[in-house]
Design a protein around this motif. Structure first.
Motif, PDB file in Angstrom:
ATOM      1  N   VAL B  75       0.602  -1.186  -0.193  1.00  0.00           N
ATOM      2  CA  VAL B  75       0.373   0.299  -0.050  1.00  0.00           C
ATOM      3  C   VAL B  75       0.820   1.215   0.257  1.00  0.00           C
ATOM      4  O   VAL B  75       0.706   2.612  -0.741  1.00  0.00           O
ATOM      5  CB  VAL B  75      -0.937  -0.347   1.210  1.00  0.00           C
ATOM      6  N   ASP B  76       1.975   1.074   0.410  1.00  0.00           N
ATOM      7  CA  ASP B  76       2.604   2.376   0.739  1.00  0.00           C
ATOM      8  C   ASP B  76       3.050   2.428  -0.426  1.00  0.00           C
ATOM      9  O   ASP B  76       3.614   3.922  -1.125  1.00  0.00           O
ATOM     10  CB  ASP B  76       3.763   2.150   1.747  1.00  0.00           C
ATOM     11  N   LEU B  79       0.324   4.655  -3.003  1.00  0.00           N
ATOM     12  CA  LEU B  79       0.377   5.358  -3.166  1.00  0.00           C
ATOM     13  C   LEU B  79       1.322   6.631  -3.141  1.00  0.00           C
ATOM     14  O   LEU B  79       0.920   7.719  -3.573  1.00  0.00           O
ATOM     15  CB  LEU B  79       0.360   5.492  -0.811  1.00  0.00           C
ATOM     16  N   ASP B  95      -3.482  -6.150   0.370  1.00  0.00           N
ATOM     17  CA  ASP B  95      -3.093  -5.861   1.521  1.00  0.00           C
ATOM     18  C   ASP B  95      -3.250  -6.757   1.988  1.00  0.00           C
ATOM     19  O   ASP B  95      -4.034  -8.308   2.211  1.00  0.00           O
ATOM     20  CB  ASP B  95      -2.902  -4.597   2.175  1.00  0.00           C
ATOM     21  N   ARG B 100      -6.816  -1.435   5.487  1.00  0.00           N
ATOM     22  CA  ARG B 100      -5.981  -1.018   4.794  1.00  0.00           C
ATOM     23  C   ARG B 100      -6.352  -0.815   3.232  1.00  0.00           C
ATOM     24  O   ARG B 100      -5.592   0.214   2.989  1.00  0.00           O
ATOM     25  CB  ARG B 100      -5.042  -1.727   5.016  1.00  0.00           C
ATOM     26  N   CYS B 104      -6.394   2.817   1.216  1.00  0.00           N
ATOM     27  CA  CYS B 104      -6.168   2.825  -0.118  1.00  0.00           C
ATOM     28  C   CYS B 104      -6.958   3.014  -1.279  1.00  0.00           C
ATOM     29  O   CYS B 104      -6.242   4.236  -1.914  1.00  0.00           O
ATOM     30  CB  CYS B 104      -5.071   1.168  -0.226  1.00  0.00           C
ATOM     31  N   THR B 107      -7.750   6.550  -0.780  1.00  0.00           N
ATOM     32  CA  THR B 107      -6.390   7.702  -1.045  1.00  0.00           C
ATOM     33  C   THR B 107      -6.264   7.743  -2.689  1.00  0.00           C
ATOM     34  O   THR B 107      -6.099   8.603  -2.769  1.00  0.00           O
ATOM     35  CB  THR B 107      -5.239   7.447  -0.143  1.00  0.00           C
TER      36      THR B 107
END
Lengths: 337, 337, 337, 337
Positions: B75-76, B79, B95, B100, B104, B107
């Motif tokens: 996810v990081d 993004l 994920d 989460r 995601c 966002t």
């Protein structure tokens, strides 16, 4: 309802007896075999009469005779049955001697339309479908016919000695099937193989590759072996411009075992009476239906003669090392190149 | 021509690197991996840059990012890539935590149309054909979908501990395929099996049978095993009133050995990177073609979320022993029965 | 040599009559059917007596009775035959009512060792091999048993109305096979499908997925359909840690047609009497051999009861939507969860 | 790491370029083709140089040359490359004229150990396994080798005119495989077929059956067709006393569609570059590994010569109608019967 006499209480006689007994349009009247007790043992469970005297096969209540005697007696038994007015289903080959077959055909005359030769493989449901669809044009004109035909294990030498050789004894089935698909051939060529040196004494082979050509340029290739570790290997493939038709081997069951070693299917069916059980039933069906309808069953004595002619030519080619031309393989003796 | 950054120089990173390098419409710009030397070793033969610093993946000349980092970083990295204006191809699962994933998706917003989730099996030529023809109605509406999916060998317990369990880690592929054929499900039920008692500590299983029902009454059955002696066992069958479509396992070669023991084919291909090599290439093709055309690649983050939701529901069912109802498995959290 | 009475001259009676007549260790003594002329037509070609009076089946010269009457008469005919000292081969199911089966078992008592229930599929050569090898440990303990069983076409609604439903009428064969491989189950769950809305009136289904779990955690999955465009779809797969065993469908012939459209095999055999012809013969073989040897043929009345119990549980699960626990599925009535 | 020059930017050149570029042990240095722009278009995406001047292929940084030019240029390019000290991988055939091949071999001399002839089919994973296991004795000494090899569609007549005929152009692959399994032959016989009468002008055929015999009596049968409706039909079967090894056709996907019309698999893969994609990669692997290790890659110029000798003999047999004896088919010119 046809009442049958069965001549010969051997291995193939057992198959015919059970098929006749289980057929709704047939009754087993009598079993004849010169070996004391043999006919009786086979006839009894089916409620049929038995005899060691051949004339019992031609009794008044008998409509049709199945000739399952040893090959050298075939022609005598055909002639006696026909002369007694019976329809005849004779095991292949008619005889190992072309002249004797010609003589038989001449003597039988017009009654030939009531004599059927038991080339059982034509009646295997898969083989029959392949022949029918090939002749129906499903693949276009057949250009390449490939037949692989291997027996599970070689017969004893004592059998080989009187068998007529691999072409007349074994390949004759495949030669008949090649004719059933492609009709007449103009040229035959055969290569023989000898794994067992003992065959040299008989001039025989235990492997062979035979190619046959029609006037139109179609080619049949027949690959034979007297032995096959996996069982009875029996495959046909008819190829033309529109596609191909092929049959597959029958296995003992459909079970597959998957493991670290891969996936293992069972052997090919190992015995011709098992592999062609359905064919023997369908052959009898066709014979009964034809005789009842008054139509001529197929294959007939001429087909038996034509297959023998091809086997003779293949034998000659394998022995001499040259191609053999067949000027007329259905009516008279083939002139050789 | 798209220039790619690859995050993660592990096993799957190697596959992606070679596929990008060999693709006529792609160039491998940079490989990033925090392990010293890993990115360099992978990048060098392909003439690409390498770095241990994640920011190198978002350099100006990079058009698209392949996220092949460990799952907790997915996810990081999605993004960060999206925020840098890059298209993203992320390995499954998005994920292991549905919340989460939801975060995601929220966002990412409208940029989700440039994020693809790598459910590679959809792109296997056979699987893809089955999905396409099934949706095309070749068998009529699919009523019974059967998926058998078995890995060659169980992963180490250390992997199991952080895998999310058999449903989120392994069956998630099959749940995604079930959705690809049948759409959304309203009910999930799973039975878990535990051959290795050590799995009890993790509440995990090494075998499972999952059934899923759609609102229309179609049923998908998924049979999973963490081990399979014959190799990587991967089969689908879609059945409807007009017929069925099925895929077969791929074997190491097509060679069959026929012998007295029967006929033995080779093992199933034993490694997912071999078995699905063509799928990884086709997946990349679809990603590149979509991004170049400005269309949204499939499957997307919503598909990734939906498969995870099903895996969560299957986990719950296998643990609790009851069916789990899914009131809304594509937009919000599923309410359970 | 056993002399048989056959009760019921219908479709299945015809199969049994021909098999008895063609069996070297059996004789067809009498055929009984209340429909005027039916028994006579069937008996005559086999040289057997015929009667419309049931008591003819229990004549002194009769050793064994095949009960091929409609299901509601099975128990009466079993009891009458046993009481007359005859061995019995009864078609499945014993009865649709578990209480009636229990009553039958109680009344028969120790004579149950001479009563066999005709779950014919166990005797199919491939199925029998799979069961035997699975129990022999070839794949290790079976963990996942998958049975796909689909009929070519749905029966008429008039039949459905009195069939007992898809689980008692059709899946009961598969439930019996699941028991033959895995033994007793502790839990059953079934999902029903209804493609034909007319079935709602009868609370019946035309598709089903049933999962069964043993105390050891093995899982059987049975996928049923009343219709299948390709024919009679009948497959089993037993999977364990050492590998898997699977059976394949039987096709009409082995012919494959290769063309621009691909390669096309024939349909699956379309009729259960054709597909299981060998099974019916082997079933009779086993019955005759057991009775002659004084051993108890399998499957017996307890097996018939156990399969019905599973069918009842599956019916209940499909109707109620919950798993059904089976506390004792071989001796008494199963307690439900 | 070997740096390659590729001569010829045609269809096969494209395959080699991509394989070299994707190989971890190879680099594509330069592509040469006299057609303006052709080399450049192929070289550019792989970061290689390009030229229309043949001398660029022999630059100092080049280790190995792939000769993919038209057949008449093969010998010139081999000789130039060898003279420049390069290793060579040349497409088959070396040349259509045996005398020119002999001349090439004489000129190359000891450097022949660094020249490989691209009989790609030997490297197909299935074919390679069959050859290896056959030579390993898995089936005992091979007695009957059957090769069916059919192209999807006949080439244009303009190609036929300069192809050297069906035996030198197409069957040469199969003749090479026959040698790979059985070694040298002492006798060749071929039957040609002509479906397209336009071939008469060129004395060429579009179908053929070739039989070859070894000194030990093993027989290879090769069945060729220039057209095949189902696709690229490529099968081998090696048979001996212990069993047989066979390869199967590769299909477009593994999907089977089951319906009322039977079960239909996809066509055979239709294009040689698709069917043998893995073979071209493995061929390159072997070449690189051999050159790097300083061992002689196989097949070599002598194998190229031997296959051409067999093709010449088959052409002569098909034209003349007689068997052709091969007194020495590996060292000198074959004396004919």
């Amino acid at each position: 309802m046809l009442t049958f006499a069965l001549i010969g209480a051997g291995r193939i006689g057992n198959v015919h007896a059970a098929n006749v007994a289980g057929h709704p349009g047939a009754r087993l009247g009598v079993v004849v075999d010169p070996v004391p007790g043999a006919a009786e043992r086979l006839a009894e469970p089916f409620g049929a009469r038995s005899s060691t005297d051949i004339s019992a096969a031609f009794a008044d209540d008998i409509d049709a005779v199945i000739v399952g005697s040893p090959t050298p007696f075939h022609v005598d038994h055909i002639l006696a049955a026909v002369s007694a007015g019976k329809a005849v289903l004779v095991e292949k080959p008619v005889d190992l001697d072309l002249a004797r077959v010609d003589e038989c055909i001449a003597t039988v005359g017009a009654d030939a339309s009531r004599v059927m030769v038991g080339f059982n493989r034509r009646f295997d449901p898969g083989v029959n479908e392949l022949i029918t669809r090939a002749k129906n044009g499903d693949v276009g004109p057949v250009r390449q016919l490939t037949i692989i035909s291997r027996d599970p294990a070689a017969p004893p030498l004592s059998y080989v000695a009187q068998s007529g050789g691999i072409f007349r004894d074994m390949a004759i089935h495949d030669l008949d099937l090649a004719r059933a698909v492609l009709g007449d051939f103009v040229e035959v060529e055969a290569l023989g193989q000898r794994s067992d040196p003992a065959l040299e004494e008989f001039g025989d082979f235990d492997g062979a590759v035979t190619t046959l050509r029609t006037a139109d340029g179609a080619i049949a290739t027949i690959i034979n072996s007297r032995f096959c570790a996996t069982g009875y290997d029996q495959r046909l493939e008819a190829f033309g411009a529109l596609g191909s038709l092929e049959t597959a081997n029958h296995r003992e069951t459909s079970v597959v075992f998957n493991s670290q070693a891969g996936s293992t299917s069972r052997q090919y069916q190992n015995f011709f009476l098992t592999r062609y059980a359905a064919a023997y039933r369908a052959e009898l069906d066709h014979f009964i239906a034809s005789i009842e309808a008054g139509t001529a069953p197929q294959p007939n004595l001429h087909d038996g003669r034509a297959a023998l002619l091809l086997a003779d030519a293949a034998t000659e080619s394998a022995t001499s090392g040259v191609r053999v031309a067949l000027n007329d393989n259905t009516v008279g003796a083939g002139a050789r190149a």
